[in-house]
Design a protein around this motif. Structure first.
Motif, short mmCIF file in Angstrom:
data_model
loop_
_atom_site.label_atom_id
_atom_site.label_comp_id
_atom_site.label_asym_id
_atom_site.label_seq_id
_atom_site.Cartn_x
_atom_site.Cartn_y
_atom_site.Cartn_z
N ALA A 34 0.84 -1.21 0.00
CA ALA A 34 0.00 0.00 0.00
C ALA A 34 0.87 1.25 0.00
CB ALA A 34 -0.93 0.00 1.21
N PHE A 35 1.96 1.21 0.76
CA PHE A 35 2.87 2.37 0.80
C PHE A 35 3.55 2.56 -0.55
CE2 PHE A 35 7.06 4.27 1.62
CZ PHE A 35 6.68 5.42 2.30
N TYR A 36 4.00 1.47 -1.15
CA TYR A 36 4.68 1.56 -2.44
C TYR A 36 3.72 2.06 -3.52
CZ TYR A 36 7.45 0.41 -6.54
OH TYR A 36 8.14 0.50 -7.71
N LYS A 37 2.47 1.64 -3.44
CA LYS A 37 1.47 2.07 -4.43
C LYS A 37 1.33 3.58 -4.45
CE LYS A 37 -3.50 2.13 -5.29
NZ LYS A 37 -4.83 1.82 -4.74
N LEU A 38 1.35 4.21 -3.28
CA LEU A 38 1.11 5.65 -3.20
C LEU A 38 2.37 6.48 -3.35
CD1 LEU A 38 -1.51 5.81 -0.30
CD2 LEU A 38 -1.91 6.19 -2.71
N THR A 39 3.53 5.91 -3.07
CA THR A 39 4.76 6.70 -3.05
C THR A 39 5.82 6.25 -4.04
OG1 THR A 39 5.84 5.35 -1.35
CG2 THR A 39 4.40 7.14 -0.59
N SER A 40 5.70 4.99 -4.53
CA SER A 40 6.74 4.37 -5.36
C SER A 40 8.07 4.30 -4.62
CB SER A 40 6.94 5.16 -6.68
OG SER A 40 5.75 5.15 -7.45
N LEU A 41 8.02 4.27 -3.30
CA LEU A 41 9.21 4.18 -2.45
C LEU A 41 9.18 2.88 -1.66
CD1 LEU A 41 9.24 7.83 -1.04
CD2 LEU A 41 10.75 6.90 -2.81
N PRO A 42 10.33 2.34 -1.30
CA PRO A 42 10.36 1.12 -0.49
C PRO A 42 9.86 1.39 0.92
CG PRO A 42 12.58 1.99 -0.76
CD PRO A 42 11.69 2.79 -1.68
N TYR A 43 9.24 0.39 1.51
CA TYR A 43 8.66 0.51 2.85
C TYR A 43 9.56 -0.21 3.85
CZ TYR A 43 5.22 -0.24 6.62
OH TYR A 43 4.54 -0.29 7.82
N ARG A 44 9.78 0.42 5.00
CA ARG A 44 10.57 -0.22 6.05
C ARG A 44 9.69 -0.42 7.27
NH1 ARG A 44 16.01 -0.49 5.13
NH2 ARG A 44 16.89 0.92 3.54
N ASP A 45 9.61 -1.68 7.72
CA ASP A 45 8.88 -1.94 8.95
C ASP A 45 9.55 -1.22 10.10
OD1 ASP A 45 6.71 -3.84 8.28
OD2 ASP A 45 8.36 -5.13 7.63
N ALA A 46 8.77 -0.77 11.07
CA ALA A 46 9.34 -0.15 12.26
C ALA A 46 10.14 -1.20 13.03
CB ALA A 46 8.22 0.41 13.14
N PRO A 47 11.33 -0.85 13.50
CA PRO A 47 12.14 -1.82 14.24
C PRO A 47 11.40 -2.40 15.43
CG PRO A 47 13.38 0.17 13.78
CD PRO A 47 11.96 0.46 13.40
N ASN A 48 11.46 -3.71 15.56
CA ASN A 48 10.90 -4.44 16.71
C ASN A 48 9.38 -4.42 16.77
OD1 ASN A 48 13.64 -4.67 17.52
ND2 ASN A 48 13.49 -2.72 18.60
N ILE A 49 8.72 -3.82 15.79
CA ILE A 49 7.26 -3.79 15.74
C ILE A 49 6.79 -4.95 14.87
CG2 ILE A 49 5.23 -2.38 15.20
CD1 ILE A 49 6.89 -1.17 17.40
N ALA A 50 5.63 -5.50 15.19
CA ALA A 50 5.12 -6.66 14.46
C ALA A 50 5.04 -6.37 12.96
CB ALA A 50 3.74 -7.05 14.99
N ASP A 51 5.53 -7.33 12.15
CA ASP A 51 5.44 -7.19 10.70
C ASP A 51 3.99 -6.96 10.29
OD1 ASP A 51 8.09 -7.51 10.37
OD2 ASP A 51 8.00 -9.60 9.69
#
Length: 883
Positions: A34-51
């Motif tokens: 969903a993030f890539y669809k709107l931004t065309s940028l890679p998405y990084r999960d927040a560290p230590n937060i559930a995938d």
């Protein structure tokens, strides 16, 4: 209780619209895609937060209203992602003073922040700090939106106060009664037992809170993210002016997923900030202070004149930045030295001076905006009281040599906010002023620019335009109420009475200064004309022959411009006529109202197609998604979150009318009345139950999926209706279309807004504004811009940015069409260019754009041109322009 206004600015609507779309897309494809669809940028999960946890950032520069946006975001997340009427929100702020300020605003029913929450949740809103949350009742937790405002530090286990959030509390025991095994699975247990600890952190886990992180750049450590994971958040929304962009885990640098960035140009166009900053330097600190005092005195004169005209109260304030004390340098200009100089040498009354640094905290408990307050001078050192924002602060005076952006970033943003977020009629009140004790103007200007980037969140490409030389403040012209007269204009085709009528239709502040001399055929203006007022007059007089040049020269004369002083003075007005429609003999800008009869009778539409759209999500299907592939794990995250939130609240019994009303309330429909909408919802439920064989219990258990399916159905029905009505209008009433400059737009540096400035290496020569907005540095569209820039027939062109308030648009059936480029040709004609890639050239959307573009051009009788080139066939532009 009177309604509280919290109307959002366009850039706020756009930012929150992106956030809402992201959450909707997340339901279907997961947080990553969903993030890539709107931004065309890679998405990084927040560290230590559930995938799979949605984790995004809205970047808003200083003065952009982040807190109001955060308040509105709660309702968006509750509907579009959490899908619950009673969300729990953990609102994290960077400091204790800001916590108290935010709490006070959110608890105040007369404050816009609280009004934003109440619009979505009514009176079912509970706001509390962490200490109050430690004794939260179950009614508060489940009865509506529950907002807990705190700092992230207050939840850290290694802190004595933070540990309280993890400890057993008798006051919270009721929240953990009657839980199912799947609900207690992820809760911390009392050692040696299966009983959940009755702690605040466990309560948050149970309710899967939305986490809002205000000024997120202050909470970037691994420990901070560990703390966030303790809450098992449904989503994390960051709001900051300066998000982290680097990824260096060893240095605890974790980048934010920037979903949308707001530019300084947007804040300026929306009248939120005072720009540019006019800079003066002098190596003598006493002369620097003297010049700042003179500036503030002139600003106060201007403020009094503004009040006489508009009734708005402004008391301009100077912020003095002192040097820190040093045992090795007793000659340093510390706060007490400045105060003594103001009192003894400048004879300023002591009640007009406030000190807020070191042991002195004069701002605490002081309402600086009150008319009863006399403070006009505030002395600080490195930063002011946290959370302190005062739009009356106009002047920064620093006696500390500025060698880096970080030296001024804490205080520079304090002089940027525009009083009441509205440009003033006296132009000197629309700028900020900086006086710095320095022998090097250029180095100081660069330091201020760095401060705007590092501390206030502005773009590096923009700041060159935001700090300018202060050699001519313009105060003398403001005081000059002389009548200025234009050159004569031709009125053969415009009767004098029509010119007078046009003047009478201008805003009060303009028509009070503007008149028309009937004997000389000249315009007369009293005092200094602002660029905004010039534009208003230009649009109103657009059809008066010769008025454009006469008014522009009048604007230059009232401001004392020499034609060599500024590059943009010789630019002609860039007016683009709008497409108008004749409605009962009156020409109106063509928009949706002209082809849509409102309200829409939705209840007359066929509801049975819902049977093809809605299916039950079976448990077996859910199980198949619980696999190791990351994309599917994100979908599993969404399902688990919804299950957790549904289980935690005991809902009353449901019936068909209640379910119909619940579905209706959750769908935006400004074009449908409530009775018509609810009747349609009942038809939908009848079709599902009596024709589809669904039970009421099944529909209730899957009500969020059902509401989404109904919303999609209504959207499709609306699209069919709009397209049919639109086509019918042109087939019957094509002769009623014309163009009118009075209903058009005028491009201007002050109101030209964009999301990101162009960063390419090619130097464009003919773009009307200094910066170019939202243009990539390569590709076919970029090449089209270069072609326009090099055309001999083009005098100026501009990148027409979508969805901005002062951009040119044409109405399509479903939305407004913003063409890519608009050019002013040397012969005065307007050329509009929409570039389309070959793969899109023949789709329905492109055909609709060509159609309305040609309608606009044809209605202009040759004054306006429209072209849609493709495959780099730019010669089509030459052909349409006849060159």
């Amino acid at each position: 209780m009177a309604a509280v206004n919290f109307e959002l600015k366009n850039y706020q609507k756009e930012s929150l619209g992106k956030f809402e779309q992201y959450l909707v897309d997340t339901e279907e494809m997961g947080a990553n895609l969903a993030f890539y669809k709107l931004t065309s940028l890679p998405y990084r999960d927040a560290p230590n937060i559930a995938d799979g946890t949605p984790y995004v950032c809205l970047r808003v520069p200083t003065g952009g209203g982040k807190t109001l946006m955060a308040a509105v975001s709660v309702g968006i997340a509750a509907k579009s992602h959490m899908q619950t009427p009673n969300p729990m929100v953990l609102w994290l702020v960077p400091s204790t003073p800001i916590k108290y300020q935010t709490l006070a605003a959110l608890k105040n029913v007369d404050h816009p922040y609280r009004a934003a929450l109440m619009e979505q949740f009514g009176r079912n809103v509970s706001v509390m700090d962490k200490d109050e949350a430690l004794a939260m009742s179950r009614a508060d937790a489940e009865g509506g939106a529950c907002i807990i405002v705190s700092t992230i530090q207050s939840f850290k286990r290694d802190d004595k106060d933070g540990l309280k959030a993890y400890q057993d509390s008798g006051a919270l025991m009721d929240h953990f009664s009657g839980l199912k095994d799947e609900q207690t699975e992820h809760l911390e247990k009392v050692e040696g037992t299966h009983r959940p600890i009755a702690s605040l952190v466990n309560l948050l886990r149970l309710h899967r809170p939305m986490v809002i992180v205000d000024e997120a750049h202050n909470a970037r450590s691994a420990l901070s993210f560990d703390t966030l994971e303790n809450f098992h958040p449904s989503l994390i929304l960051e709001l900051t002016a300066t998000p982290q962009t680097e990824y260096e885990p060893k240095k605890e640098k974790y980048p934010s997923n920037i979903l949308h960035s707001v530019s300084a140009a947007e804040l300026k166009a929306e009248q939120m900030i005072k720009l540019p900053i006019r800079l003066t330097t002098n190596s003598d600190w006493q002369k620097t202070i003297g010049a700042a005092l003179d500036c503030r005195h002139s600003l106060e004169e201007a403020a009094q004149a503004e009040r006489a005209e508009t009734k708005e109260y402004i008391r301009p304030i100077i912020l003095f930045q002192a040097q820190s004390a040093s045992k090795n340098d007793p000659a340093r200009i510390t706060y007490d030295v400045i105060k003594k100089h103001l009192l003894e040498d400048k004879l300023i009354p002591e009640d007009q001076i406030a000190v807020h640094t070191g042991p002195e905290k004069d701002l605490d408990g002081l309402d600086v905006l009150s008319e009863d307050c006399d403070v006009r001078y505030i002395i600080t050192q490195s930063k002011l009281k946290e959370g302190w924002d005062c739009p009356f602060a106009y002047v920064l005076c620093s006696v500390a040599e500025q060698r880096s952006g970080t030296a001024v970033e804490q205080i520079l943003g304090r002089i940027l906010r525009m009083p009441k977020a509205k440009r003033k009629t006296i132009d000197v009140l629309n700028r900020a002023y900086a006086f710095v004790a320095s022998a090097n103007f250029n180095a100081t200007a660069e330091a201020l620019k760095d401060g705007l980037v590092e501390g206030s969140g502005f773009n590096k490409q923009e700041v060159n335009e935001l700090v300018t030389d202060n050699s001519d403040l313009g105060f003398d012209r403001f005081r000059n109420e002389t009548d200025f007269e234009s050159e004569p204009v031709e009125i053969d085709h415009t009767p004098v009475v029509e010119v007078q009528k046009k003047i009478s239709e201008l805003p009060v502040r303009v028509r009070a200064r503007l008149s028309f001399n009937e004997e000389k055929n000249t315009f007369v203006y009293k005092g200094q004309m602002s660029k905004e007022d010039r534009n208003l007059v230009q649009l109103k007089m657009a059809n008066v022959a010769g008025a454009d040049k006469a008014i522009d020269r009048l604007y230059q004369e009232t401001n004392g411009y020499q034609r060599s002083q500024a590059a943009d003075i010789d630019k002609p007005p860039f007016i683009v006529p709008g497409l108008v429609f004749s409605e009962q003999g009156k020409l109106e800008l063509f928009k949706r109202d002209h082809f849509l009869d409102l309200p829409w009778r939705l209840d007359e539409c066929d509801a049975t197609s819902i049977l093809d759209r809605f299916t039950l999500r079976l448990d077996s299907k859910r199980g198949e998604l619980d696999v190791t592939q990351k994309g599917k794990m994100e979908i599993r995250f969404i399902d688990r979150m919804h299950d957790d939130l549904l289980a935690v609240v005991h809902e009353p019994s449901w019936n068909i009318p209640r379910l119909a009303n619940w579905i209706d309330t959750g769908i935006k429909k400004q074009d449908v009345t409530k009775p018509s909408s609810v009747m349609f919802m009942k038809k939908v439920l009848d079709a599902l139950i009596y024709q589809g064989g669904f039970t009421l219990d099944e529909l209730v258990r899957n009500k969020f999926d059902l509401r989404r399916a109904v919303s999609d159905l209504i959207g499709d029905l609306r699209e069919v209706r709009e397209t049919q009505n639109y086509s019918a209008l042109f087939s019957v009433d094509a002769s009623k279309f014309a163009v009118s400059a009075e209903e058009g737009v005028i491009f201007d540096e002050q109101t030209y807004a964009y999301n990101q400035p162009h960063k390419g290496g090619y130097r464009f020569q003919k773009h009307y504004a200094t910066l170019i907005g939202d243009l990539k540095d390569s590709g076919e569209e970029y090449d089209c811009a270069k072609y326009l820039d090099q055309m001999d027939a083009v005098q100026y062109w501009i990148r027409n940015v979508e969805q901005k308030p002062n951009s040119f648009w044409l109405q399509l059936p479903k939305y407004k069409f913003y063409p890519d480029f608009v050019a002013l040709l040397k012969d005065g004609r307007i050329l509009v260019v929409e570039y389309k890639g070959a793969y899109l050239y023949n789709d329905d959307d492109a055909k609709s754009k060509r159609f309305i573009g040609e309608v606009w051009a044809n209605a202009s009788e040759g004054k306006c041109l429209f072209v849609m080139p493709t495959e780099r066939r730019f010669d089509e532009i030459d052909k349409i322009a006849g060159v």
